[in-house]
Design a protein around this motif. Structure first.
Motif, PDB file in Angstrom:
ATOM      1  N   ARG A   1       0.840  -1.195   0.000  1.00 55.55           N
ATOM      2  CA  ARG A   1       0.000   0.000   0.000  1.00 55.55           C
ATOM      3  C   ARG A   1       0.875   1.246   0.000  1.00 55.55           C
ATOM      4  NH1 ARG A   1      -5.239   0.990   0.598  1.00 55.55           N
ATOM      5  NH2 ARG A   1      -5.751   3.006   1.468  1.00 55.55           N
ATOM      6  N   PRO A   2       0.517   2.235  -0.823  1.00 56.21           N
ATOM      7  CA  PRO A   2       1.340   3.459  -0.845  1.00 56.21           C
ATOM      8  C   PRO A   2       1.004   4.383   0.323  1.00 56.21           C
ATOM      9  CG  PRO A   2      -0.492   3.692  -2.354  1.00 56.21           C
ATOM     10  CD  PRO A   2      -0.611   2.311  -1.771  1.00 56.21           C
ATOM     11  N   ASP A   3       1.850   5.378   0.532  1.00 54.68           N
ATOM     12  CA  ASP A   3       1.559   6.416   1.533  1.00 54.68           C
ATOM     13  C   ASP A   3       0.745   7.524   0.907  1.00 54.68           C
ATOM     14  OD1 ASP A   3       3.260   5.373   3.674  1.00 54.68           O
ATOM     15  OD2 ASP A   3       4.856   5.729   2.223  1.00 54.68           O
ATOM     16  N   ILE A   4       0.891   7.661  -0.412  1.00 50.71           N
ATOM     17  CA  ILE A   4       0.195   8.747  -1.112  1.00 50.71           C
ATOM     18  C   ILE A   4      -0.134   8.276  -2.528  1.00 50.71           C
ATOM     19  CG2 ILE A   4       2.431   9.819  -1.700  1.00 50.71           C
ATOM     20  CD1 ILE A   4       1.024  12.543  -1.642  1.00 50.71           C
ATOM     21  N   PHE A   5      -1.315   8.687  -3.006  1.00 48.81           N
ATOM     22  CA  PHE A   5      -1.741   8.340  -4.369  1.00 48.81           C
ATOM     23  C   PHE A   5      -1.956   9.662  -5.098  1.00 48.81           C
ATOM     24  CE2 PHE A   5      -4.638   7.360  -7.766  1.00 48.81           C
ATOM     25  CZ  PHE A   5      -4.407   6.037  -8.115  1.00 48.81           C
ATOM     26  N   ILE A   6      -1.070   9.977  -6.026  1.00 47.84           N
ATOM     27  CA  ILE A   6      -1.156  11.255  -6.739  1.00 47.84           C
ATOM     28  C   ILE A   6      -1.962  11.062  -8.025  1.00 47.84           C
ATOM     29  CG2 ILE A   6       0.199  13.047  -7.908  1.00 47.84           C
ATOM     30  CD1 ILE A   6       2.516  12.091  -5.973  1.00 47.84           C
ATOM     31  N   LEU A   7      -2.936  11.930  -8.191  1.00 50.08           N
ATOM     32  CA  LEU A   7      -3.758  11.864  -9.399  1.00 50.08           C
ATOM     33  C   LEU A   7      -3.542  13.137 -10.214  1.00 50.08           C
ATOM     34  CD1 LEU A   7      -5.990  10.387 -10.990  1.00 50.08           C
ATOM     35  CD2 LEU A   7      -7.649  11.649  -9.651  1.00 50.08           C
ATOM     36  N   LEU A   8      -2.953  12.953 -11.395  1.00 47.99           N
ATOM     37  CA  LEU A   8      -2.667  14.104 -12.273  1.00 47.99           C
ATOM     38  C   LEU A   8      -3.854  14.360 -13.193  1.00 47.99           C
ATOM     39  CD1 LEU A   8       0.931  13.768 -13.783  1.00 47.99           C
ATOM     40  CD2 LEU A   8      -0.001  15.674 -12.483  1.00 47.99           C
ATOM     41  N   ASN A   9      -4.445  15.524 -13.075  1.00 48.23           N
ATOM     42  CA  ASN A   9      -5.594  15.853 -13.919  1.00 48.23           C
ATOM     43  C   ASN A   9      -5.201  16.805 -15.047  1.00 48.23           C
ATOM     44  OD1 ASN A   9      -7.671  14.404 -12.675  1.00 48.23           O
ATOM     45  ND2 ASN A   9      -7.759  15.897 -11.015  1.00 48.23           N
ATOM     46  N   VAL A  10      -5.496  16.385 -16.274  1.00 43.44           N
ATOM     47  CA  VAL A  10      -5.204  17.227 -17.449  1.00 43.44           C
ATOM     48  C   VAL A  10      -6.426  17.195 -18.369  1.00 43.44           C
ATOM     49  CG1 VAL A  10      -3.686  17.489 -19.474  1.00 43.44           C
ATOM     50  CG2 VAL A  10      -2.715  16.748 -17.317  1.00 43.44           C
ATOM     51  N   SER A  11      -6.737  18.328 -18.980  1.00 41.96           N
ATOM     52  CA  SER A  11      -7.921  18.368 -19.841  1.00 41.96           C
ATOM     53  C   SER A  11      -7.740  17.439 -21.049  1.00 41.96           C
ATOM     54  CB  SER A  11      -8.178  19.790 -20.330  1.00 41.96           C
ATOM     55  OG  SER A  11      -7.179  20.136 -21.261  1.00 41.96           O
ATOM     56  N   GLU A  12      -8.835  16.856 -21.462  1.00 43.25           N
ATOM     57  CA  GLU A  12      -8.815  15.862 -22.542  1.00 43.25           C
ATOM     58  C   GLU A  12      -8.223  16.424 -23.842  1.00 43.25           C
ATOM     59  OE1 GLU A  12     -11.810  12.327 -23.521  1.00 43.25           O
ATOM     60  OE2 GLU A  12     -10.991  12.877 -21.619  1.00 43.25           O
ATOM     61  N   GLU A  13      -8.551  17.659 -24.122  1.00 43.06           N
ATOM     62  CA  GLU A  13      -8.080  18.301 -25.346  1.00 43.06           C
ATOM     63  C   GLU A  13      -6.544  18.350 -25.366  1.00 43.06           C
ATOM     64  OE1 GLU A  13     -10.230  21.993 -25.740  1.00 43.06           O
ATOM     65  OE2 GLU A  13      -8.564  22.687 -27.004  1.00 43.06           O
ATOM     66  N   SER A  14      -5.949  18.764 -24.239  1.00 48.51           N
ATOM     67  CA  SER A  14      -4.483  18.830 -24.182  1.00 48.51           C
ATOM     68  C   SER A  14      -3.879  17.440 -24.283  1.00 48.51           C
ATOM     69  CB  SER A  14      -3.985  19.409 -22.857  1.00 48.51           C
ATOM     70  OG  SER A  14      -4.709  20.483 -22.477  1.00 48.51           O
ATOM     71  N   LEU A  15      -4.538  16.453 -23.678  1.00 53.22           N
ATOM     72  CA  LEU A  15      -3.978  15.098 -23.689  1.00 53.22           C
ATOM     73  C   LEU A  15      -3.805  14.597 -25.115  1.00 53.22           C
ATOM     74  CD1 LEU A  15      -6.098  13.445 -20.843  1.00 53.22           C
ATOM     75  CD2 LEU A  15      -3.667  13.966 -20.764  1.00 53.22           C
ATOM     76  N   ILE A  16      -4.835  14.790 -25.925  1.00 49.76           N
ATOM     77  CA  ILE A  16      -4.776  14.286 -27.303  1.00 49.76           C
ATOM     78  C   ILE A  16      -3.667  15.018 -28.072  1.00 49.76           C
ATOM     79  CG2 ILE A  16      -6.080  14.040 -29.476  1.00 49.76           C
ATOM     80  CD1 ILE A  16      -8.536  13.468 -27.654  1.00 49.76           C
ATOM     81  N   GLU A  17      -3.603  16.315 -27.870  1.00 48.87           N
ATOM     82  CA  GLU A  17      -2.559  17.108 -28.525  1.00 48.87           C
ATOM     83  C   GLU A  17      -1.158  16.642 -28.119  1.00 48.87           C
ATOM     84  OE1 GLU A  17      -4.260  21.512 -28.869  1.00 48.87           O
ATOM     85  OE2 GLU A  17      -2.409  21.357 -27.735  1.00 48.87           O
TER      86      GLU A  17
END
Ligand SMILES: Nc1ncnc2c1ncn2[C@@H]1O[C@H](COP(=O)(O)OP(=O)(O)O)[C@@H](O)[C@H]1O
Length: 282
Positions: free
Chosen positions: A161-177
């Motif tokens: 089990r980790p001590d921290i779970f980091i969730l990176l949020n990026v807009s879908e439009e930028s992801l595809i680009e």
């Protein structure tokens, strides 16, 4: 420290004690270990042997985010600062493909479609990697794993089990680009973007390659797969999730991640000092 979960190859049991024939010294709870960055300045040298249950636990980090959310870049920063071993499920799978192993051949057929590679391949691969001496010594930063409830459960049932779970949020439009313009320099391993981070010269530009799954059609499917599984994974780690805005410049994103990890480290260290002090006074 307890075993990280690779029971078939590692002689250490989950309570930290060793099984009868400890052939590998890499997992011993009493071996001398190189203190990772996190504890380097703060560890007080003990003159008496500390029982395994009282030893400082190392920092463990998970990072999740959609394809091209910047996990690789942030992992490099995190691994460098905290001395953790960066384990990227996608990289391990690509390495299997490169050596032409049976697992690699099977994995490729799923990766080409943007589908998750079956657990029979991925779970074992990750568990074995977690049991390698460098990981035992320096602890881990897991990138792109777990990606489904079954993968998270496999870790949980092994006490990982980790001590921290980091969730990176990026807009879908930028992801595809970002995905469509992403290129790899096979010589240096550096990642470029044709528009946002172009190669320095013609020579590099000429040798850049594109990942076989980095096309618009495939990334859309990968994104769908990611969103389908995300909620169930988050449910497992709900108490330790830190959401980070991944749309900003990479340094700014790292500052946010770094602050979150530092807070966890402080808390962890405080808890451990208290438990060692309580143990010593008993
Ligand atoms: N934990 C995992 N479980 C199953 N398949 C995985 C896992 N991690 C990676 N893969 C496979 O490898 C591919 C590439 O993964 P990765 O390199 O992490 O890129 P991305 O996150 O940008 O999709 C995924 O689309 C999937 O097919």
């Amino acid at each position: 420290m307890a075993c990280l979960g690779c029971f078939s190859v590692c002689p250490m049991k989950r309570d930290g004690s060793l099984s009868p024939s400890p052939s590998s010294s890499s997992c011993s709870p009493f071996r001398i270990r190189r203190t990772p960055f996190l504890f380097r300045k703060r560890v007080v040298v003990q003159s008496t042997l500390i029982p395994a249950s009282k030893k400082p636990e190392l920092l463990k980090v998970m990072i999740s985010g959609a394809p091209a959310s910047g996990k690789g870049t942030q992992c490099e920063f995190i691994a460098n600062k905290y001395g953790l071993v960066h384990i990227a499920a996608g990289d391990l799978l690509r390495a299997e493909i490169k050596v032409g192993s049976e697992n690699g051949k099977q994995a490729k057929s799923y990766m080409e479609k943007g589908k998750l590679v079956p657990d029979e391949i991925v779970v074992t691969m990750i568990k074995e990697r977690l049991c390698q001496p460098d990981v035992q010594e320096n602890s881990w930063l897991l990138d792109g794993y777990p990606r489904s409830l079954s993968q998270a459960t496999a870790l949980e049932s092994s006490g990982i089990r980790p001590d921290i779970f980091i969730l990176l949020n990026v807009s879908e439009e930028s992801l595809i680009e970002r995905v469509v313009g992403r290129r790899l320099d096979p010589v240096t391993g550096r990642i470029y973007h044709l528009e946002y981070s172009p190669p320095e010269n013609e020579e590099i530009a000429a040798r850049l390659t594109q990942r076989f799954d980095d096309t618009e059609e495939k990334v859309k499917f990968r994104l769908q797969t990611y969103h389908q599984n995300l909620e169930s994974v988050l449910e497992v780690y709900k108490n330790i999730i830190v959401k980070v805005n991944g749309n900003s410049a990479k340094e700014k994103v790292f500052n946010e991640i770094d602050a979150a990890i530092t807070a966890v480290v402080e808390k962890k260290y405080k808890a451990q000092s208290t438990s060692v002090a309580t143990g010593a006074s008993q």
